[in-house]
Enzyme design. Structure first.
Site, PDB file in Angstrom:
ATOM      1  N   GLU A  46       6.824  -6.026 -31.549  1.00 30.13           N
ATOM      2  CA  GLU A  46       8.020  -5.186 -31.472  1.00 30.13           C
ATOM      3  C   GLU A  46       9.277  -6.026 -31.251  1.00 30.13           C
ATOM      4  O   GLU A  46      10.336  -5.728 -31.809  1.00 30.13           O
ATOM      5  CB  GLU A  46       7.869  -4.139 -30.370  1.00 30.13           C
ATOM      6  CG  GLU A  46       6.816  -3.078 -30.645  1.00 30.13           C
ATOM      7  CD  GLU A  46       7.121  -2.237 -31.873  1.00 30.13           C
ATOM      8  OE1 GLU A  46       8.277  -2.247 -32.355  1.00 30.13           O
ATOM      9  OE2 GLU A  46       6.199  -1.561 -32.361  1.00 30.13           O
ATOM     10  N   TYR A 127      13.577   1.417 -26.541  1.00 31.95           N
ATOM     11  CA  TYR A 127      12.651   1.499 -27.658  1.00 31.95           C
ATOM     12  C   TYR A 127      11.392   0.670 -27.404  1.00 31.95           C
ATOM     13  O   TYR A 127      10.266   1.160 -27.556  1.00 31.95           O
ATOM     14  CB  TYR A 127      13.308   1.034 -28.964  1.00 31.95           C
ATOM     15  CG  TYR A 127      12.278   0.777 -30.036  1.00 31.95           C
ATOM     16  CD1 TYR A 127      11.650   1.840 -30.672  1.00 31.95           C
ATOM     17  CD2 TYR A 127      11.867  -0.522 -30.340  1.00 31.95           C
ATOM     18  CE1 TYR A 127      10.651   1.620 -31.611  1.00 31.95           C
ATOM     19  CE2 TYR A 127      10.876  -0.753 -31.274  1.00 31.95           C
ATOM     20  CZ  TYR A 127      10.276   0.319 -31.905  1.00 31.95           C
ATOM     21  OH  TYR A 127       9.272   0.107 -32.810  1.00 31.95           O
ATOM     22  N   ASP A 145      12.776   4.147 -33.574  1.00 32.85           N
ATOM     23  CA  ASP A 145      13.398   3.004 -34.231  1.00 32.85           C
ATOM     24  C   ASP A 145      14.201   3.524 -35.424  1.00 32.85           C
ATOM     25  O   ASP A 145      14.400   4.735 -35.582  1.00 32.85           O
ATOM     26  CB  ASP A 145      12.348   1.965 -34.633  1.00 32.85           C
ATOM     27  CG  ASP A 145      11.461   2.423 -35.792  1.00 32.85           C
ATOM     28  OD1 ASP A 145      11.535   3.607 -36.192  1.00 32.85           O
ATOM     29  OD2 ASP A 145      10.690   1.593 -36.313  1.00 32.85           O
ATOM     30  N   CYS A 197       9.879   8.203 -46.581  1.00 29.52           N
ATOM     31  CA  CYS A 197      11.234   8.696 -46.257  1.00 29.52           C
ATOM     32  C   CYS A 197      12.189   7.509 -46.191  1.00 29.52           C
ATOM     33  O   CYS A 197      12.811   7.224 -45.167  1.00 29.52           O
ATOM     34  CB  CYS A 197      11.189   9.457 -44.933  1.00 29.52           C
ATOM     35  SG  CYS A 197      12.641  10.489 -44.622  1.00 29.52           S
ATOM     36  N   CYS A 204      10.034  12.744 -51.513  1.00 31.49           N
ATOM     37  CA  CYS A 204       9.776  14.006 -50.823  1.00 31.49           C
ATOM     38  C   CYS A 204       8.488  14.688 -51.289  1.00 31.49           C
ATOM     39  O   CYS A 204       7.818  15.359 -50.495  1.00 31.49           O
ATOM     40  CB  CYS A 204      10.963  14.955 -51.005  1.00 31.49           C
ATOM     41  SG  CYS A 204      12.495  14.345 -50.242  1.00 31.49           S
ATOM     42  N   CYS A 207       5.603  13.553 -49.230  1.00 26.78           N
ATOM     43  CA  CYS A 207       5.774  13.611 -47.778  1.00 26.78           C
ATOM     44  C   CYS A 207       4.952  14.757 -47.180  1.00 26.78           C
ATOM     45  O   CYS A 207       5.021  15.893 -47.654  1.00 26.78           O
ATOM     46  CB  CYS A 207       7.247  13.797 -47.432  1.00 26.78           C
ATOM     47  SG  CYS A 207       7.555  13.883 -45.644  1.00 26.78           S
ATOM     48  N   CYS A 213      10.976  20.257 -43.706  1.00 22.07           N
ATOM     49  CA  CYS A 213      12.172  19.410 -43.712  1.00 22.07           C
ATOM     50  C   CYS A 213      13.430  20.190 -44.087  1.00 22.07           C
ATOM     51  O   CYS A 213      13.613  20.602 -45.235  1.00 22.07           O
ATOM     52  CB  CYS A 213      11.969  18.249 -44.679  1.00 22.07           C
ATOM     53  SG  CYS A 213      13.334  17.064 -44.658  1.00 22.07           S
TER      54      CYS A 213
END
Length: 348
Positions: A46, A127, A145, A197, A204, A207, A213
């Protein structure tokens, strides 16, 4: 079933089938059978991934693990070695915090498993602490994030421009984060943002959250999150000095604080984020132009001229430095800006 629960279940089902294979990950669901990710590996990845792509960070991650397989090994490493190994990842304050954090964790006997306690470690912001708590320890933590931020902003059509929009985005992410498998959920959201995304031309039709959405329902999901107008970045001008003698080049150590702090580098003329360099050379005598390198930092760009020494007044060098063999120059761990200048000098 609530809408939030439906979203988290759809996302987890998608993640179970489509999780990216990354060197720091355990398979989806592994945390539920007692095989949660190693907190050292999660934390290290990270920190490296901040402002860095997965593809760029992966070889550095593997190299660090090979050299320092545990947090205790990293804590015992000389700072200069860690800084040199970090060269090329940028944002060198992260490397200094990495060392400080490793030493703090080694002294504690291991990483704490609580998000609030993780926040107290050097360099762990909201985060990173949430990511380690969720992914390594299975705690419910809200991990946001850039990828998650984009998915959530589109999912709920949050139109407040960033950075002001970060608060409602986080609140929305909080609402859909499940108590079970919070680490898998966080990584699934990251993967969704990275592969489906995407910033431009979101896919889309592929997804799992299309039906939920609101951004897609507007007809233009790519406009979310709304970003503030970009500020014009200044361009600074400076000079780096190449001083070569007997197959070696003169390198200095930059001050511990400030731009590229603690890194080996070519001597320069004092440029900074706020001002151009003076142009003053570290030695008298003849210099020739070696070209210009251009580099972008977070808040400014720089045009760094290269001056190559053609004199013989080496004894007049002032300050601390070292003659570094050109044959092993890569081992010096020069930051990217100075590595560019070195390549230019060697090619001239």
């Amino acid at each position: 079933m609530t809408a939030s629960r439906a979203i988290s279940e759809k996302l987890l089902e998608w993640y179970d089938r489509n999780a990216r294979a990354l060197p720091w990950r355990v398979p989806p669901g592994a945390g539920d059978i007692g095989s949660a990710a190693d907190p050292y590996r999660v934390w290290l990845s990270e920190v490296m991934l901040q402002q860095t792509t997965t593809a760029h960070a992966a070889p550095y991650f593997s190299a660090f693990l090979e050299r320092w397989p545990t947090v205790e090994a990293l804590a015992a490493a000389p700072e200069a070695d860690v800084m040199a190994a970090w060269a090329g990842l940028g944002y060198y304050s992260r490397a200094r915090n990495l060392i400080a954090c490793a030493r703090a964790v080694a002294e504690m006997g291991g990483f704490p498993d609580d998000e609030a306690e993780l926040r107290k470690l050097p360099g762990l912001g909201a985060y990173t602490a949430a990511a380690v708590a969720a992914i390594a320890f299975g705690k419910r933590a809200v991990v946001v994030d850039a990828n998650v931020e984009r998915v959530v902003a589109r999912l709920f059509a949050i139109g407040e421009p960033l950075p002001g929009g970060k608060a409602p985005i986080r609140a929305a992410a909080e609402a859909i984060t499940p108590h079970a498998r919070a680490g898998d959920f966080a990584q699934g959201m990251m993967d969704l943002g990275a592969t489906i995304c995407t910033p431009r031309d979101p896919k889309c039709l592929l997804c799992p959250l299309t039906a939920d959405c609101t951004g897609r329902a507007t007809g233009d999901p790519a406009r979310f999150p709304v970003k503030a107008a970009r500020k014009i970045r200044p361009t600074r001008v400076g000079t780096a000095f190449w001083i070569e003698r007997d197959g070696k080049v003169w390198l200095v150590r930059r001050p511990g604080k400030g731009m590229l702090g603690g890194m080996r580098a070519l001597p320069d003329d004092g440029w900074s984020a706020r001002a151009d360099g003076s142009g003053d050379a570290p030695l008298p005598g003849s210099w020739r132009a070696g070209g210009v390198v251009r580099h972008g930092f977070t808040h400014f760009d720089i045009e760094l001229g290269l001056a190559i020494y053609a004199g013989d007044k080496w004894r007049e060098l002032k300050g601390e430095g070292e003659w570094w063999p050109l044959a092993v120059l890569e081992a010096a761990g020069l930051p990217t800006l100075f590595a560019k200048a070195a390549r230019l000098a060697l090619a001239s």
